[in-house]
Design an enzyme around this catalytic site. Sequence first.
Site, PDB file in Angstrom:
ATOM      1  N   HIS A  64       1.281  -6.442   5.643  1.00 52.98           N
ATOM      2  CA  HIS A  64       2.457  -7.329   5.560  1.00 52.98           C
ATOM      3  C   HIS A  64       3.468  -6.976   6.647  1.00 52.98           C
ATOM      4  O   HIS A  64       3.928  -7.845   7.401  1.00 52.98           O
ATOM      5  CB  HIS A  64       3.084  -7.186   4.170  1.00 52.98           C
ATOM      6  N   GLU A  65       3.818  -5.695   6.732  1.00 51.97           N
ATOM      7  CA  GLU A  65       4.816  -5.269   7.717  1.00 51.97           C
ATOM      8  C   GLU A  65       4.305  -5.406   9.139  1.00 51.97           C
ATOM      9  O   GLU A  65       5.094  -5.618  10.073  1.00 51.97           O
ATOM     10  CB  GLU A  65       5.231  -3.820   7.440  1.00 51.97           C
ATOM     11  N   HIS A 113       5.349  -8.802  10.445  1.00 47.01           N
ATOM     12  CA  HIS A 113       6.737  -8.805  10.918  1.00 47.01           C
ATOM     13  C   HIS A 113       6.851  -8.120  12.278  1.00 47.01           C
ATOM     14  O   HIS A 113       7.522  -8.619  13.188  1.00 47.01           O
ATOM     15  CB  HIS A 113       7.637  -8.071   9.920  1.00 47.01           C
TER      16      HIS A 113
END
Length: 427
Positions: free
Chosen positions: A21-22, A25
């Site tokens: 997920h990170e 980003h």
Amino acid sequence: MLVVIGIVIFFFGLLFSIAWHELGHLAAAKLFGIKVTQYMVGFGRTIWSRKKGETEYGVKLIPFGGYIRMIGMFPPKKDEKYGTTRSSSPFRAMVEDARQMSAEEITPEDAHRQFYQRSPWKRVVVMMAGPVMNLILAIGIFAAILMGHGLYTPTTTVASVSECVLPADAPNKDVCPPGAKQAPAAEAGFRPGDRIVEFNGKPYTTWADLQLAIRQSTGPVPVVVERDGQRVTLTPNLMQNQMPKLNSPSEYETVGFLGLSPTQVLAKQDVGGVVSTIGGFVSLTAQKVIELPQRVPDLVSAIFGGERHQDSPVGIVGASRLGGEVLSSDEISVDGRIMLMFNLLAGVNLSLFVFNMLPLLPLDGGHIAGALWESIRRGFAKLVRRPDPGPFDTARLMPLAYAISLVFIAYSLLVLVADVVNPVKLF
């Protein structure tokens, strides 16, 4: 031992999902030239870290999430640089503290690389990249399972016939208490292996449609079954009974009851079936996320000895425990256990996608909503020939963000206690 191994494997699968997920980003932020100073999995004290280029990569002690740190998340006050004057108002102080923290790592050479300076669509991409990575992982796992291994699909062939009528909340579904009424299917002479071809004069080829027709019926109903190559007409007298709702097993409704279960076959799905199935998963997950506040009484009840439903919310502890339960179960085959563990991991990633898209700060969806509102506001100003209102100041929403964070933390602690004292069990 298998329980422990399953817990460890699933726990690291969850950590990978957070890191994945990170990474979304991080990649999007670097693509648009935003300076990222930290990429961390976990919160609290740093266990391990290494700096590569301008970014510190590391793992922290509390593995309940992760983050990347971008400079300039909030714009400075209008017509002035980041201020250091502290207000006496606690809410205004929160705003100023958030703005000051956002400005701490900004150097003159990085002044053009701040998050708030990017156009709204770029900020939307940066904030959506994390949840979308979870969605991509969930779709990849589900697609591999559905197309490669297959999905157990109920058919119109009878697997077993209930001997008696029991309410949905009966403590033991395998034992008929004295005086229990005979189930309509047993009374009418249904047998395992019967294939239902017609119900109440209409042909049926799927269990989903047949099940809906059964639940909507009552009284004598003609049913045609294929038995040993011949068609036999049976006339069960359907009755009303309390049953779990189709999309919410923890809730009950009174519906028509026949008293049989379908045979399940393993069927590989084509692309259309995969799209349809995953679409259903997304819809159901969104529904469950919206229902989270309604689950508080059930969680409190479960902590004090009440029933813990299978669709109850679970945290990283509960999800890891489910992984251990699946791997150690002797009720399903080894390949079935592996597929179920991957299904659980895909479900977690789907939940992370839906949850993070909620338009609330500090979630990704809150920043997305702020960027979209800024775009609408600037577009309207341009349309009516007014001055550009500038970036939307999400720092002003920090008091609300802190309040929402406290609610999330309290809910997470409630789920954690329930996972420890009364965990969800699949078998």
